[in-house]
Motif scaffolding. Structure first.
Motif, PDB file in Angstrom:
ATOM      1  N   ALA A 211       0.843  -1.199   0.000  1.00 19.20           N
ATOM      2  CA  ALA A 211       0.000   0.000   0.000  1.00 19.20           C
ATOM      3  C   ALA A 211       0.877   1.246   0.000  1.00 19.20           C
ATOM      4  O   ALA A 211       1.231   1.786   1.049  1.00 19.20           O
TER       5      ALA A 211
ATOM      6  N   ILE B  52       2.121   5.081  -0.305  1.00 20.03           N
ATOM      7  CA  ILE B  52       1.545   6.355   0.122  1.00 20.03           C
ATOM      8  C   ILE B  52       1.548   7.356  -1.027  1.00 20.03           C
ATOM      9  O   ILE B  52       0.707   8.237  -1.104  1.00 20.03           O
TER      10      ILE B  52
ATOM     11  N   VAL C  93       1.065  12.584  -2.943  1.00 19.61           N
ATOM     12  CA  VAL C  93       0.176  11.605  -2.316  1.00 19.61           C
ATOM     13  C   VAL C  93      -1.229  11.553  -2.912  1.00 19.61           C
ATOM     14  O   VAL C  93      -2.040  10.718  -2.525  1.00 19.61           O
ATOM     15  N   LYS C  94      -1.531  12.470  -3.862  1.00 20.28           N
ATOM     16  CA  LYS C  94      -2.873  12.476  -4.456  1.00 20.28           C
ATOM     17  C   LYS C  94      -2.835  13.153  -5.819  1.00 20.28           C
ATOM     18  O   LYS C  94      -1.826  13.742  -6.206  1.00 20.28           O
TER      19      LYS C  94
ATOM     20  N   PHE D 278      -2.227  -3.946  -3.846  1.00 23.59           N
ATOM     21  CA  PHE D 278      -2.902  -2.691  -3.522  1.00 23.59           C
ATOM     22  C   PHE D 278      -2.998  -1.834  -4.785  1.00 23.59           C
ATOM     23  O   PHE D 278      -1.987  -1.501  -5.393  1.00 23.59           O
TER      24      PHE D 278
ATOM     25  N   PHE E 205      -3.008   1.286  -6.480  1.00 30.95           N
ATOM     26  CA  PHE E 205      -2.497   2.601  -6.103  1.00 30.95           C
ATOM     27  C   PHE E 205      -2.934   3.699  -7.070  1.00 30.95           C
ATOM     28  O   PHE E 205      -3.196   4.817  -6.660  1.00 30.95           O
TER      29      PHE E 205
ATOM     30  N   ILE F  79      -3.546   9.047  -8.900  1.00 25.85           N
ATOM     31  CA  ILE F  79      -3.410   8.303  -7.643  1.00 25.85           C
ATOM     32  C   ILE F  79      -4.811   8.104  -7.069  1.00 25.85           C
ATOM     33  O   ILE F  79      -5.523   9.086  -6.807  1.00 25.85           O
TER      34      ILE F  79
ATOM     35  N   LYS G 276      -5.607   4.996  -4.782  1.00 25.79           N
ATOM     36  CA  LYS G 276      -5.573   4.217  -3.528  1.00 25.79           C
ATOM     37  C   LYS G 276      -6.898   3.499  -3.306  1.00 25.79           C
ATOM     38  O   LYS G 276      -7.628   3.770  -2.353  1.00 25.79           O
TER      39      LYS G 276
ATOM     40  N   TYR H 183      -7.373  -3.255  -2.197  1.00 26.23           N
ATOM     41  CA  TYR H 183      -6.703  -4.436  -2.740  1.00 26.23           C
ATOM     42  C   TYR H 183      -7.489  -5.075  -3.872  1.00 26.23           C
ATOM     43  O   TYR H 183      -8.694  -5.227  -3.781  1.00 26.23           O
TER      44      TYR H 183
END
Length: 131
Positions: free
Chosen positions: A48, A50, A70-71, A104, A106, A124, A126, A129
Motif C-alpha cells: 500500500a 503512500i 500523495v494524491k 494494492f 495505487f 493516484i 488508492k 486491494y
C-alpha cells in the motif's frame, strides 16, 4: 492540564508531503513510496504505497528529506507495458504494473507505456486491494 487546543483547521490540502528517507534510495524519481515507522522506502510488490517520489527526487540518503506526491495526477515509472485505464500497483522495485489479485491498487494509468521504465501520467486513487 486543560484540554488540548488545535488552532486553525488542521486540514492540509497540499498534494505533497515531506518525510525522511528510511535508508538510502537510489534514483527515487517517479517510483512508488511507502511510509514506514522508520521513514520513506521504495514500495515493494503489491504494498500500500503512500505516493510517488516527485520528479526532482535524486538519490536521497538515510534521514534526508523526500518529497512525495500523495494524491491527484502525476508522473510514475512503469515496470512493464500498460494500457490507459489499467489499475496499477507497485512491483518489487516501486515501478507501477497492472494490479494482480491481492495487490494494492495505487493508481490508474492515464496513458499507455509500450515497455518497462517509461514514465506515464497516472491518477493516484488508492482503491484498496485487487480481488
Amino acid at each position: 492540564g486543560g484540554a488540548t487546543m488545535y488552532h486553525g483547521t488542521g486540514i492540509n490540502d497540499s498534494a505533497t508531503i515531506v518525510a525522511k528517507a528510511a535508508a538510502n534510495i537510489q534514483g527515487g524519481a517517479f517510483l512508488a513510496a511507502m511510509l514506514t515507522k522508520d521513514g520513506v522506502a521504495v514500495a515493494k510488490a503489491g504494498e500500500a504505497a503512500i505516493g510517488i517520489m516527485i520528479p526532482e527526487t535524486d538519490s536521497p540518503k538515510t534521514g534526508e528529506d523526500v518529497n512525495i506526491q500523495v494524491k491527484d495526477i502525476g508522473l510514475a515509472m512503469v515496470g512493464a507495458a500498460v494500457a490507459a485505464g489499467d489499475l496499477l500497483a507497485s512491483d518489487a522495485n516501486g515501478k507501477l504494473v497492472k494490479a494482480e489479485a491481492g495487490a494494492f491498487i495505487f493508481a490508474t494509468a492515464l496513458g499507455a507505456a509500450a515497455a518497462a521504465d517509461q514514465v506515464i501520467s497516472v491518477q493516484i486513487i488508492k482503491a484498496g486491494y485487487a480481488a
